[in-house]
Design a protein around this motif. Structure first.
Motif, PDB file in Angstrom:
ATOM      1  N   GLU A  45       0.673  -1.159  -0.134  1.00 36.74           N
ATOM      2  CA  GLU A  45      -0.131  -0.008  -0.100  1.00 36.74           C
ATOM      3  C   GLU A  45       0.940   1.390   0.065  1.00 36.74           C
ATOM      4  N   ALA A  46       1.959   1.430   0.715  1.00 34.84           N
ATOM      5  CA  ALA A  46       2.981   2.469   0.683  1.00 34.84           C
ATOM      6  C   ALA A  46       3.561   2.910  -0.667  1.00 34.84           C
ATOM      7  N   GLY A  47       3.782   2.182  -1.601  1.00 33.92           N
ATOM      8  CA  GLY A  47       4.278   2.448  -2.862  1.00 33.92           C
ATOM      9  C   GLY A  47       5.844   2.728  -2.723  1.00 33.92           C
ATOM     10  N   SER A  48       6.476   3.286  -3.793  1.00 34.75           N
ATOM     11  CA  SER A  48       7.654   3.643  -3.799  1.00 34.75           C
ATOM     12  C   SER A  48       8.133   4.500  -4.588  1.00 34.75           C
ATOM     13  N   VAL A  49       9.283   5.338  -4.518  1.00 31.60           N
ATOM     14  CA  VAL A  49       9.812   6.196  -5.214  1.00 31.60           C
ATOM     15  C   VAL A  49      11.085   5.724  -6.169  1.00 31.60           C
ATOM     16  N   ASP A  50      11.155   5.707  -7.235  1.00 36.08           N
ATOM     17  CA  ASP A  50      12.225   5.054  -7.944  1.00 36.08           C
ATOM     18  C   ASP A  50      13.567   5.860  -7.918  1.00 36.08           C
ATOM     19  N   LEU A  51      14.779   5.293  -7.974  1.00 37.19           N
ATOM     20  CA  LEU A  51      15.834   6.049  -7.894  1.00 37.19           C
ATOM     21  C   LEU A  51      16.625   5.695  -9.012  1.00 37.19           C
ATOM     22  N   CYS A  52      17.357   6.671  -9.941  1.00 35.47           N
ATOM     23  CA  CYS A  52      17.866   6.586 -10.784  1.00 35.47           C
ATOM     24  C   CYS A  52      19.276   5.600 -10.792  1.00 35.47           C
ATOM     25  N   THR A  53      19.517   4.805 -11.478  1.00 37.05           N
ATOM     26  CA  THR A  53      20.812   3.941 -11.273  1.00 37.05           C
ATOM     27  C   THR A  53      21.994   4.481 -11.822  1.00 37.05           C
ATOM     28  N   LYS A  54      21.889   5.457 -12.558  1.00 39.95           N
ATOM     29  CA  LYS A  54      22.998   6.295 -13.079  1.00 39.95           C
ATOM     30  C   LYS A  54      23.627   7.282 -11.904  1.00 39.95           C
ATOM     31  N   CYS A  55      22.896   7.990 -11.458  1.00 40.51           N
ATOM     32  CA  CYS A  55      23.468   8.853 -10.306  1.00 40.51           C
ATOM     33  C   CYS A  55      23.006   8.617  -8.973  1.00 40.51           C
ATOM     34  N   GLY A  56      21.874   7.853  -8.699  1.00 35.50           N
ATOM     35  CA  GLY A  56      21.405   7.678  -7.406  1.00 35.50           C
ATOM     36  C   GLY A  56      20.394   8.713  -6.743  1.00 35.50           C
ATOM     37  N   GLN A  57      20.211   9.627  -7.522  1.00 37.82           N
ATOM     38  CA  GLN A  57      19.151  10.582  -7.175  1.00 37.82           C
ATOM     39  C   GLN A  57      17.581   9.839  -7.505  1.00 37.82           C
ATOM     40  N   GLY A 109      26.104  11.074  -1.244  1.00 36.20           N
ATOM     41  CA  GLY A 109      25.249  11.443  -0.434  1.00 36.20           C
ATOM     42  C   GLY A 109      24.027  11.363  -1.162  1.00 36.20           C
ATOM     43  N   SER A 110      23.826  10.951  -2.283  1.00 32.22           N
ATOM     44  CA  SER A 110      22.242  10.673  -2.744  1.00 32.22           C
ATOM     45  C   SER A 110      21.493   9.558  -2.109  1.00 32.22           C
ATOM     46  N   PRO A 111      20.351   9.399  -2.346  1.00 33.17           N
ATOM     47  CA  PRO A 111      19.535   8.407  -1.629  1.00 33.17           C
ATOM     48  C   PRO A 111      20.104   7.076  -1.984  1.00 33.17           C
ATOM     49  N   GLY A 112      20.453   6.845  -3.272  1.00 38.37           N
ATOM     50  CA  GLY A 112      21.051   5.704  -3.721  1.00 38.37           C
ATOM     51  C   GLY A 112      22.446   5.362  -3.426  1.00 38.37           C
ATOM     52  N   CYS A 113      23.102   6.456  -3.128  1.00 39.51           N
ATOM     53  CA  CYS A 113      24.577   6.110  -2.596  1.00 39.51           C
ATOM     54  C   CYS A 113      24.959   5.048  -1.783  1.00 39.51           C
ATOM     55  N   PRO A 117      24.930  17.444 -14.024  1.00 41.70           N
ATOM     56  CA  PRO A 117      26.189  17.109 -14.159  1.00 41.70           C
ATOM     57  C   PRO A 117      27.171  17.768 -13.191  1.00 41.70           C
ATOM     58  N   ASP A 118      28.271  17.509 -13.104  1.00 42.15           N
ATOM     59  CA  ASP A 118      29.121  18.085 -11.917  1.00 42.15           C
ATOM     60  C   ASP A 118      29.042  17.871 -10.562  1.00 42.15           C
ATOM     61  N   GLN A 119      28.207  17.002 -10.335  1.00 36.65           N
ATOM     62  CA  GLN A 119      28.098  16.709  -8.645  1.00 36.65           C
ATOM     63  C   GLN A 119      29.239  15.536  -8.137  1.00 36.65           C
ATOM     64  N   PRO A 120      29.435  15.845  -7.011  1.00 38.33           N
ATOM     65  CA  PRO A 120      30.567  14.811  -6.580  1.00 38.33           C
ATOM     66  C   PRO A 120      30.184  13.529  -6.541  1.00 38.33           C
ATOM     67  N   LYS A 121      31.264  12.492  -6.982  1.00 37.06           N
ATOM     68  CA  LYS A 121      30.773  11.171  -7.103  1.00 37.06           C
ATOM     69  C   LYS A 121      31.439  10.357  -5.983  1.00 37.06           C
ATOM     70  N   CYS A 122      30.691   9.290  -5.559  1.00 38.59           N
ATOM     71  CA  CYS A 122      31.113   8.602  -4.234  1.00 38.59           C
ATOM     72  C   CYS A 122      32.147   7.672  -4.835  1.00 38.59           C
ATOM     73  N   ILE A 123      33.360   7.474  -4.023  1.00 38.18           N
ATOM     74  CA  ILE A 123      34.537   6.520  -4.468  1.00 38.18           C
ATOM     75  C   ILE A 123      34.117   5.141  -4.358  1.00 38.18           C
ATOM     76  N   MET A 124      33.180   4.900  -3.493  1.00 42.77           N
ATOM     77  CA  MET A 124      32.984   3.402  -3.124  1.00 42.77           C
ATOM     78  C   MET A 124      31.879   2.945  -4.250  1.00 42.77           C
ATOM     79  N   CYS A 125      30.777   3.676  -4.653  1.00 47.50           N
ATOM     80  CA  CYS A 125      29.603   3.035  -5.522  1.00 47.50           C
ATOM     81  C   CYS A 125      29.750   3.760  -6.995  1.00 47.50           C
ATOM     82  N   GLY A 126      30.213   5.065  -7.202  1.00 50.55           N
ATOM     83  CA  GLY A 126      30.347   5.856  -8.244  1.00 50.55           C
ATOM     84  C   GLY A 126      28.978   6.629  -8.495  1.00 50.55           C
ATOM     85  N   LEU A 127      27.958   6.530  -7.498  1.00 56.39           N
ATOM     86  CA  LEU A 127      26.783   7.494  -7.701  1.00 56.39           C
ATOM     87  C   LEU A 127      27.186   8.687  -6.951  1.00 56.39           C
TER      88      LEU A 127
END
Length: 111
Positions: free
Chosen positions: A21-33, A56-60, A43-53
């Motif tokens: 019932e809650a649903g979901s919010v999709d995350l972009c698998t290219k940037c994690g936002q 600090g994005s929700p998907g990081c 463009p030009d957002q800092p990338k995480c060295i661990m995952c590449g997204l």
């Protein structure tokens, strides 16, 4: 197309109906936002060295490598159907109501 994050065994018992019932919010698998949000693939957002997204994005560090789709639960803010999704007793954020410090905390737009 479903991805491994929706695999059996990660669904917490007793709350499947609540999550459906809650649903979901999709995350972009290219940037994690949040997909198609104002920061998605900006463009030009800092990338995480661990995952590449985007750092600090929700998907990081939450989106599995090679995933084509990922989603945050709109009821708790964690990666949908993960072991933390809708886990009872976790402290809630006073500002947004999601689980405090979850990937979606204060990031999922309320409709």
């Amino acid at each position: 197309m479903a991805v491994s994050i929706l695999a059996a065994g990660l669904v917490c018992g007793g709350c499947s109906k609540k999550k459906a019932e809650a649903g979901s919010v999709d995350l972009c698998t290219k940037c994690g936002q949040i997909k198609d949000g104002p920061l998605c693939c900006k463009p030009d957002q800092p990338k995480c060295i661990m995952c590449g997204l985007v750092e600090g994005s929700p998907g990081c560090c939450n989106i599995p490598e090679g995933a084509e789709r990922a989603a945050l639960c709109t009821a708790c803010g964690h990666l949908k159907d993960s072991e933390l999704c809708c886990k009872p007793g976790l402290p809630r954020c006073q500002k947004c109501g999601l689980v405090k410090d979850s990937p979606g905390c204060c990031k999922i737009p309320k409709s």
